[in-house]
Design an enzyme around this catalytic site. Structure first.
Site, PDB file in Angstrom:
ATOM      1  N   ASP A  26      18.532  -2.981  -9.276  1.00 41.22           N
ATOM      2  CA  ASP A  26      18.007  -1.859 -10.050  1.00 41.22           C
ATOM      3  C   ASP A  26      16.672  -1.428  -9.431  1.00 41.22           C
ATOM      4  OD1 ASP A  26      18.483  -0.860 -13.299  1.00 41.22           O
ATOM      5  OD2 ASP A  26      16.607  -0.363 -12.294  1.00 41.22           O
ATOM      6  N   ILE A  27      16.466  -0.124  -9.375  1.00 43.93           N
ATOM      7  CA  ILE A  27      15.244   0.417  -8.753  1.00 43.93           C
ATOM      8  C   ILE A  27      14.001   0.105  -9.598  1.00 43.93           C
ATOM      9  CG2 ILE A  27      15.190   2.744  -9.805  1.00 43.93           C
ATOM     10  CD1 ILE A  27      14.921   3.848  -6.930  1.00 43.93           C
TER      11      ILE A  27
ATOM     12  N   ASN B 190      24.834   0.091 -21.579  1.00 45.02           N
ATOM     13  CA  ASN B 190      24.295   1.111 -22.477  1.00 45.02           C
ATOM     14  C   ASN B 190      25.259   2.290 -22.556  1.00 45.02           C
ATOM     15  OD1 ASN B 190      21.924  -0.405 -22.836  1.00 45.02           O
ATOM     16  ND2 ASN B 190      21.011   0.462 -20.987  1.00 45.02           N
TER      17      ASN B 190
ATOM     18  N   GLN C 189      21.607   5.140 -22.448  1.00 45.37           N
ATOM     19  CA  GLN C 189      22.227   5.404 -21.146  1.00 45.37           C
ATOM     20  C   GLN C 189      21.550   6.586 -20.468  1.00 45.37           C
ATOM     21  OE1 GLN C 189      26.466   6.183 -21.300  1.00 45.37           O
ATOM     22  NE2 GLN C 189      26.683   6.093 -19.068  1.00 45.37           N
TER      23      GLN C 189
ATOM     24  N   HIS D  19      28.015   1.333 -15.756  1.00 48.88           N
ATOM     25  CA  HIS D  19      27.355   0.257 -15.009  1.00 48.88           C
ATOM     26  C   HIS D  19      26.982  -0.851 -15.977  1.00 48.88           C
ATOM     27  CE1 HIS D  19      24.333   3.182 -16.302  1.00 48.88           C
ATOM     28  NE2 HIS D  19      23.520   2.157 -16.488  1.00 48.88           N
TER      29      HIS D  19
ATOM     30  N   HIS E 168      24.335  -3.878 -16.450  1.00 51.67           N
ATOM     31  CA  HIS E 168      23.097  -4.507 -16.002  1.00 51.67           C
ATOM     32  C   HIS E 168      23.351  -6.015 -16.022  1.00 51.67           C
ATOM     33  CE1 HIS E 168      20.406  -0.931 -16.809  1.00 51.67           C
ATOM     34  NE2 HIS E 168      21.448  -0.617 -17.562  1.00 51.67           N
TER      35      HIS E 168
HETATM   36  P1  5GP Z   1      20.943   3.022 -18.034  1.00 56.65           P
HETATM   37  O1  5GP Z   1      19.641   3.399 -18.669  1.00 56.65           O
HETATM   38  O2  5GP Z   1      21.813   4.248 -17.790  1.00 56.65           O
HETATM   39  O3  5GP Z   1      21.690   1.934 -18.738  1.00 56.65           O
HETATM   40  O4  5GP Z   1      20.568   2.392 -16.650  1.00 56.65           O
HETATM   41  C1  5GP Z   1      20.345   3.117 -15.495  1.00 56.65           C
HETATM   42  C2  5GP Z   1      19.613   2.201 -14.557  1.00 56.65           C
HETATM   43  O5  5GP Z   1      19.699   2.744 -13.257  1.00 56.65           O
HETATM   44  C3  5GP Z   1      18.127   2.051 -14.885  1.00 56.65           C
HETATM   45  O6  5GP Z   1      17.830   0.683 -15.105  1.00 56.65           O
HETATM   46  C4  5GP Z   1      17.420   2.619 -13.650  1.00 56.65           C
HETATM   47  O7  5GP Z   1      16.260   1.908 -13.297  1.00 56.65           O
HETATM   48  C5  5GP Z   1      18.494   2.525 -12.589  1.00 56.65           C
HETATM   49  N1  5GP Z   1      18.433   3.558 -11.568  1.00 56.65           N
HETATM   50  C6  5GP Z   1      18.267   4.894 -11.768  1.00 56.65           C
HETATM   51  N2  5GP Z   1      18.300   5.548 -10.610  1.00 56.65           N
HETATM   52  C7  5GP Z   1      18.490   4.607  -9.634  1.00 56.65           C
HETATM   53  C8  5GP Z   1      18.618   4.681  -8.216  1.00 56.65           C
HETATM   54  O8  5GP Z   1      18.566   5.736  -7.592  1.00 56.65           O
HETATM   55  N3  5GP Z   1      18.809   3.509  -7.564  1.00 56.65           N
HETATM   56  C9  5GP Z   1      18.873   2.317  -8.219  1.00 56.65           C
HETATM   57  N4  5GP Z   1      19.050   1.215  -7.476  1.00 56.65           N
HETATM   58  N5  5GP Z   1      18.771   2.209  -9.562  1.00 56.65           N
HETATM   59  C10 5GP Z   1      18.587   3.343 -10.257  1.00 56.65           C
END
Ligand code: 5GP
Ligand code: ZN
Length: 116
Positions: free
Chosen positions: A32-33, A89, A96, A102, A104
């Protein structure tokens, strides 16, 4: 959002950089970034599915494969003994932000419950 402008599809297709930690024919895992734990990985199917709500009966094998790949990844990161967390999420209240399904995979510290 279509698969065309989906960042996780771009990562899966090698069009955007990510620190990949596991890959097979159907699944990809990368860091994760914005890590929320010492180990914070995102595990995705290469197929574009926007969320758990969009899963179809024909995705059954893929979902099982993805779960089993998380077990392999947990072993790869030596998380079996101490444990870890898997989070998915869904939608606005679920938090989300990327609409490509995805999971985590978080570990490397004691995670509190309930989450925020
Ligand atoms: P969500 O909030 O949708 O469950 O999680 C999305 C996740 O993707 C977040 O934890 C965010 O830090 C990660 N993320 C968003 N953009 C990028 C990206 O370009 N590269 C990577 N490696 N992670 C990302
Ligand atoms: Zn996608």
């Amino acid at each position: 959002m279509t698969a065309k402008d989906c960042i996780f599809c771009q990562i899966a297709q090698g069009k955007m950089d990510a620190k990949k930690v596991y890959e097979d024919e159907h699944v990809l895992a990368f860091e994760d970034i914005s890590p929320q734990a010492p180990i914070h990985l995102l595990v995705i199917p290469k197929k574009h599915i926007s969320s758990l709500l969009e899963l179809q009966p024909e995705d059954e094998k893929l979902v099982a494969h993805l779960l089993l790949s998380m077990k392999k990844i947990a072993r790869q990161f030596n998380l079996e003994e101490k444990g870890f967390r898997v989070v998915n999420n869904i939608g606005e209240d679920g938090g989300q932000t990327v609409f490509h399904i995805h999971f985590h995979l978080l570990g490397g510290r004691n995670l509190t419950w309930p989450p925020g």
